[in-house]
Structure formats: C-alpha cells, structure tokens
Scaffold this motif. Structure first.
Motif, PDB file in Angstrom:
ATOM      1  N   SER A  54       0.821  -1.210   0.000  1.00 28.71           N
ATOM      2  CA  SER A  54       0.000   0.000   0.000  1.00 28.71           C
ATOM      3  C   SER A  54       0.857   1.264   0.000  1.00 28.71           C
ATOM      4  O   SER A  54       0.437   2.301  -0.522  1.00 28.71           O
ATOM      5  N   CYS A  55       2.064   1.173   0.583  1.00 29.79           N
ATOM      6  CA  CYS A  55       2.964   2.329   0.586  1.00 29.79           C
ATOM      7  C   CYS A  55       3.385   2.684  -0.834  1.00 29.79           C
ATOM      8  O   CYS A  55       3.480   3.860  -1.199  1.00 29.79           O
ATOM      9  N   ARG A  56       3.655   1.660  -1.652  1.00 32.58           N
ATOM     10  CA  ARG A  56       4.038   1.923  -3.042  1.00 32.58           C
ATOM     11  C   ARG A  56       2.883   2.588  -3.797  1.00 32.58           C
ATOM     12  O   ARG A  56       3.101   3.480  -4.605  1.00 32.58           O
ATOM     13  N   GLN A  57       1.663   2.134  -3.511  1.00 33.80           N
ATOM     14  CA  GLN A  57       0.496   2.745  -4.150  1.00 33.80           C
ATOM     15  C   GLN A  57       0.338   4.189  -3.704  1.00 33.80           C
ATOM     16  O   GLN A  57       0.021   5.066  -4.514  1.00 33.80           O
TER      17      GLN A  57
ATOM     18  N   PHE B 256       0.224   0.499  14.340  1.00 34.65           N
ATOM     19  CA  PHE B 256       0.227  -0.943  14.134  1.00 34.65           C
ATOM     20  C   PHE B 256       1.037  -1.344  12.906  1.00 34.65           C
ATOM     21  O   PHE B 256       1.506  -2.466  12.806  1.00 34.65           O
ATOM     22  N   GLY B 257       1.167  -0.438  11.945  1.00 34.72           N
ATOM     23  CA  GLY B 257       1.930  -0.754  10.744  1.00 34.72           C
ATOM     24  C   GLY B 257       1.737   0.304   9.681  1.00 34.72           C
ATOM     25  O   GLY B 257       0.833   1.140   9.765  1.00 34.72           O
ATOM     26  N   PRO B 258       2.581   0.284   8.666  1.00 31.63           N
ATOM     27  CA  PRO B 258       2.465   1.237   7.567  1.00 31.63           C
ATOM     28  C   PRO B 258       1.434   0.767   6.534  1.00 31.63           C
ATOM     29  O   PRO B 258       1.085  -0.416   6.516  1.00 31.63           O
ATOM     30  N   PRO B 259       0.938   1.680   5.681  1.00 32.88           N
ATOM     31  CA  PRO B 259       1.231   3.123   5.704  1.00 32.88           C
ATOM     32  C   PRO B 259       0.337   3.866   6.697  1.00 32.88           C
ATOM     33  O   PRO B 259      -0.873   3.648   6.732  1.00 32.88           O
ATOM     34  N   THR B 260       0.962   4.719   7.502  1.00 34.75           N
ATOM     35  CA  THR B 260       0.240   5.583   8.432  1.00 34.75           C
ATOM     36  C   THR B 260       0.873   6.964   8.373  1.00 34.75           C
ATOM     37  O   THR B 260       2.096   7.078   8.319  1.00 34.75           O
ATOM     38  N   MET B 261       0.058   8.001   8.380  1.00 36.17           N
ATOM     39  CA  MET B 261       0.559   9.371   8.376  1.00 36.17           C
ATOM     40  C   MET B 261       0.004  10.125   9.574  1.00 36.17           C
ATOM     41  O   MET B 261      -1.208  10.101   9.820  1.00 36.17           O
ATOM     42  N   LEU B 262       0.895  10.773  10.317  1.00 34.68           N
ATOM     43  CA  LEU B 262       0.522  11.597  11.457  1.00 34.68           C
ATOM     44  C   LEU B 262       0.804  13.055  11.124  1.00 34.68           C
ATOM     45  O   LEU B 262       1.788  13.369  10.456  1.00 34.68           O
ATOM     46  N   ILE B 263      -0.054  13.937  11.599  1.00 35.06           N
ATOM     47  CA  ILE B 263       0.102  15.365  11.346  1.00 35.06           C
ATOM     48  C   ILE B 263       0.231  16.086  12.682  1.00 35.06           C
ATOM     49  O   ILE B 263      -0.595  15.881  13.589  1.00 35.06           O
ATOM     50  N   PHE B 264       1.264  16.925  12.825  1.00 35.10           N
ATOM     51  CA  PHE B 264       1.554  17.651  14.060  1.00 35.10           C
ATOM     52  C   PHE B 264       1.390  19.149  13.836  1.00 35.10           C
ATOM     53  O   PHE B 264       1.716  19.658  12.754  1.00 35.10           O
ATOM     54  N   ASN B 265       0.922  19.845  14.863  1.00 34.06           N
ATOM     55  CA  ASN B 265       0.842  21.291  14.760  1.00 34.06           C
ATOM     56  C   ASN B 265       2.218  21.912  15.005  1.00 34.06           C
ATOM     57  O   ASN B 265       3.206  21.194  15.191  1.00 34.06           O
ATOM     58  N   VAL B 266       2.294  23.241  15.022  1.00 36.32           N
ATOM     59  CA  VAL B 266       3.598  23.911  15.151  1.00 36.32           C
ATOM     60  C   VAL B 266       4.218  23.715  16.533  1.00 36.32           C
ATOM     61  O   VAL B 266       5.418  23.960  16.717  1.00 36.32           O
ATOM     62  N   SER B 267       3.415  23.229  17.486  1.00 32.53           N
ATOM     63  CA  SER B 267       3.941  22.955  18.828  1.00 32.53           C
ATOM     64  C   SER B 267       4.430  21.519  18.976  1.00 32.53           C
ATOM     65  O   SER B 267       4.857  21.111  20.062  1.00 32.53           O
ATOM     66  N   GLY B 268       4.351  20.746  17.893  1.00 28.39           N
ATOM     67  CA  GLY B 268       4.797  19.354  17.930  1.00 28.39           C
ATOM     68  C   GLY B 268       3.785  18.408  18.527  1.00 28.39           C
ATOM     69  O   GLY B 268       4.130  17.292  18.929  1.00 28.39           O
ATOM     70  N   GLU B 269       2.502  18.815  18.581  1.00 30.99           N
ATOM     71  CA  GLU B 269       1.445  17.970  19.126  1.00 30.99           C
ATOM     72  C   GLU B 269       0.683  17.306  17.982  1.00 30.99           C
ATOM     73  O   GLU B 269       0.240  17.985  17.041  1.00 30.99           O
ATOM     74  N   GLU B 270       0.510  15.980  18.080  1.00 24.23           N
ATOM     75  CA  GLU B 270      -0.212  15.289  17.008  1.00 24.23           C
ATOM     76  C   GLU B 270      -1.684  15.667  17.005  1.00 24.23           C
ATOM     77  O   GLU B 270      -2.326  15.709  18.065  1.00 24.23           O
ATOM     78  N   GLN B 271      -2.208  15.904  15.813  1.00 27.56           N
ATOM     79  CA  GLN B 271      -3.634  16.168  15.641  1.00 27.56           C
ATOM     80  C   GLN B 271      -4.293  14.851  15.238  1.00 27.56           C
ATOM     81  O   GLN B 271      -4.332  14.487  14.064  1.00 27.56           O
ATOM     82  N   LYS B 272      -4.783  14.115  16.238  1.00 27.94           N
ATOM     83  CA  LYS B 272      -5.243  12.750  16.012  1.00 27.94           C
ATOM     84  C   LYS B 272      -6.432  12.672  15.059  1.00 27.94           C
ATOM     85  O   LYS B 272      -6.637  11.647  14.407  1.00 27.94           O
ATOM     86  N   SER B 273      -7.196  13.743  14.970  1.00 28.92           N
ATOM     87  CA  SER B 273      -8.345  13.727  14.061  1.00 28.92           C
ATOM     88  C   SER B 273      -7.900  13.729  12.601  1.00 28.92           C
ATOM     89  O   SER B 273      -8.684  13.402  11.703  1.00 28.92           O
ATOM     90  N   PHE B 274      -6.640  14.086  12.353  1.00 31.74           N
ATOM     91  CA  PHE B 274      -6.105  14.125  10.999  1.00 31.74           C
ATOM     92  C   PHE B 274      -5.277  12.884  10.658  1.00 31.74           C
ATOM     93  O   PHE B 274      -4.691  12.818   9.581  1.00 31.74           O
ATOM     94  N   ARG B 275      -5.195  11.932  11.566  1.00 33.49           N
ATOM     95  CA  ARG B 275      -4.376  10.735  11.328  1.00 33.49           C
ATOM     96  C   ARG B 275      -4.908   9.960  10.120  1.00 33.49           C
ATOM     97  O   ARG B 275      -6.107   9.769   9.959  1.00 33.49           O
ATOM     98  N   LYS B 276      -3.977   9.507   9.265  1.00 31.24           N
ATOM     99  CA  LYS B 276      -4.341   8.775   8.050  1.00 31.24           C
ATOM    100  C   LYS B 276      -3.792   7.360   8.108  1.00 31.24           C
ATOM    101  O   LYS B 276      -2.594   7.165   8.348  1.00 31.24           O
ATOM    102  N   ILE B 277      -4.663   6.379   7.864  1.00 32.15           N
ATOM    103  CA  ILE B 277      -4.269   4.975   7.867  1.00 32.15           C
ATOM    104  C   ILE B 277      -4.593   4.378   6.507  1.00 32.15           C
ATOM    105  O   ILE B 277      -5.703   4.514   6.009  1.00 32.15           O
ATOM    106  N   GLY B 278      -3.609   3.734   5.892  1.00 31.79           N
ATOM    107  CA  GLY B 278      -3.826   3.141   4.582  1.00 31.79           C
ATOM    108  C   GLY B 278      -3.634   4.156   3.469  1.00 31.79           C
ATOM    109  O   GLY B 278      -3.108   5.253   3.677  1.00 31.79           O
ATOM    110  N   VAL B 279      -4.078   3.792   2.273  1.00 30.53           N
ATOM    111  CA  VAL B 279      -3.936   4.671   1.110  1.00 30.53           C
ATOM    112  C   VAL B 279      -4.903   5.839   1.237  1.00 30.53           C
ATOM    113  O   VAL B 279      -6.100   5.645   1.442  1.00 30.53           O
ATOM    114  N   THR B 280      -4.378   7.055   1.126  1.00 31.78           N
ATOM    115  CA  THR B 280      -5.169   8.277   1.246  1.00 31.78           C
ATOM    116  C   THR B 280      -5.091   9.064  -0.049  1.00 31.78           C
ATOM    117  O   THR B 280      -4.009   9.193  -0.640  1.00 31.78           O
ATOM    118  N   LYS B 281      -6.209   9.589  -0.503  1.00 30.96           N
ATOM    119  CA  LYS B 281      -6.221  10.396  -1.715  1.00 30.96           C
ATOM    120  C   LYS B 281      -5.485  11.712  -1.484  1.00 30.96           C
ATOM    121  O   LYS B 281      -5.528  12.273  -0.392  1.00 30.96           O
TER     122      LYS B 281
END
Length: 273
Positions: free
Chosen positions: A180-183, A225-250
């Motif tokens: 899925s990472c290659r995709q 748990f495994g890739p592909p996963t994308m985490l997004i952090f604000n300027v303070s270095g805090e993860e914005q969990k509502s924006f977390r992406k798991i799997g292939v994302t458009k």
C-alpha cells in the motif's frame, strides 16, 4: 481491517466487526449443511472449468506478489497479457471444436470478449506510458520529499526544529515490504499541489522495514500498528489525532487537511506560515 479496529481503540467496535465477519462467513456454510447437500451442484465438466479458472487466478496471485518490486507499467502489462492468454485458452483453442450446443458457443464468445478486454488494457497501458513517465519526472521519489528519522530521539529533535520555524509536520510511516505504501507514493505523492505544499511544511519519514527496537519504540509511542500511516503535528509538535491517516489516502484529502491545519495555526499565531 484489524489495523482500523485497533486504531479506533473501541472494544465494542472490534467485537461487532469481527462477529459480523464470522457470521457472514459462517451462515452460507450452515445453510449448506442444513440442506444435507441438496443445494450443492452435481459433479460434471464444470469442475474442470473451475480448476482451469483457479489456475489463472494463481498466475494473477503471482503478479500481485511481485507488485512491490516492479514498476506500475510492468504490472499493468502483465495483467493484460494474463487476460489475453485466459481468453485464448477459454475461447480461442476451442474454435476448431464443433459448435454443437449453445454452451459451446457461449464459451467461444466469452473467450473472444476476454481477449478484447485484455488487448484494450494492453493498448491503453502502452499509450499511457508516456503520460506516466511525464508524471514520474514531476515526482522525485519519497527520499527527496521526506527527511528520514530512525528513532524517537530523531523525531523529537526534528519536531523541536520545526516548532522554532513555526512549521506543521507530516510524519509518514513506510516499509519496503508495504504494498500500500508503493500505491500511496505512486498515486498520492505525485500530486503537483501536494508536492508544492510539502516544500512549505516539515515532512519526515520513518522507514520501519527492519522492525528493530528503534522502529518498534517509534511505532509504540504513537500506537502505530503498521504502515502506511501518516501523522500530522501542529507547530507545537502535538499530534492532531483527528487528521491521522491509515492506509492509502487520496491526495485531495491529505492536501485539504494539511492546508486546514496550516491556516488554523497561522490564525492562532497571527503570522503567515
């Protein structure tokens, strides 16, 4: 499925999803058992056809297995060739047979239809290769789009630097064996607008192919748990969990969320990011 259930953190969702899966798989078998075999088809020539179909399915499985190791164009060509040969086998080699029944005629016609579909796929791929090559020129591989991190300490240091520069951060978990990472890299990270945005934010990549202690510690810190996963952090270095992406994302979805967080942080800080 298990990755999504695990990321949700809901025990009841896990119980409901896995119970539904087991019931969906088990009910047809229960019904067949209750019928005492009355609903099962009788033996005949169709069993040979099933065997032949599954033979081609195994060839398709082999193509799927090599997907991470060869180019997208090569995979499409292999699928086209497989479909063409399937059409030739199921229809073409029976041309010399007598069209004694409607069943035989349907086999012939179905075979030719499959051949036409395979030829159309092959021609489409060959014509589209020039466009794909042009797209690949726009896309510098993920090595150039992301700064690699190999440990929790590396990531923490990277987030500190990004905070000083008032930049949001995208953390991408990947692995060599991740199909899925290659995709994702082929279909999402080739978006020109997304590549342009990547130049304005902090993008880092954690390659967990080795699954060593540092990889495990990095994934454990964020409950990955495994890739592909994308985490997004604000300027303070805090993860914005509502924006977390798991799997292939458009690309459009990822672009929307990054711009949304970027604009939000700009308003909070009163500066242009």
């Amino acid at each position: 499925t298990l990755m999504v259930i695990g990321e949700s953190g809901s025990v009841f969702r896990g119980i409901f999803a896995l119970s539904s899966l087991s019931l969906g798989l088990g009910i047809p078998l229960i019904l067949i058992g209750v019928s005492a075999g009355k609903w099962l088809p009788k033996t005949g020539d169709w069993l040979n056809t099933v065997k032949e179909v599954f033979g081609f399915i195994m060839f398709g499985l082999a193509i799927w297995v090599v997907n991470p190791f060869v180019s997208f164009e090569t995979i499409n060509i292999l699928w086209s060739i497989l479909i063409i040969f399937a059409g030739i086998y199921f229809g073409g080699i029976r041309i010399y047979q007598r069209f004694a029944t409607n069943i035989e005629r349907r086999k012939i016609y179905s075979g030719f239809v499959i051949i036409l579909i395979g030829c159309a796929m092959l021609i489409n791929q060959l014509v589209g290769m020039e466009k794909e090559n042009a797209n690949q020129e726009i896309f510098a591989d993920s090595q150039s789009l992301f700064t690699p991190v190999i440990s929790v300490e590396d990531l923490d240091q990277n987030l500190i630097i990004a905070a000083k520069d008032s930049r949001i951060t995208l953390l991408y978990f990947t692995a060599d064996w991740c199909v899925s990472c290659r995709q994702l890299e082929r279909e999402t990270f080739t978006n020109a607008a997304l590549i342009s945005l990547f130049a304005e934010i902090n993008t880092v990549k954690a390659d967990v192919s080795l699954n060593n202690e540092k990889d495990i510690a990095l994934m454990s810190k964020y409950g990955i748990f495994g890739p592909p996963t994308m985490l997004i952090f604000n300027v303070s270095g805090e993860e914005q969990k509502s924006f977390r992406k798991i799997g292939v994302t458009k690309a459009e979805e990822l672009l929307h969320d990054l711009n949304r967080l970027k604009d939000n942080q700009a308003r909070v800080l009163g500066v242009s990011l």
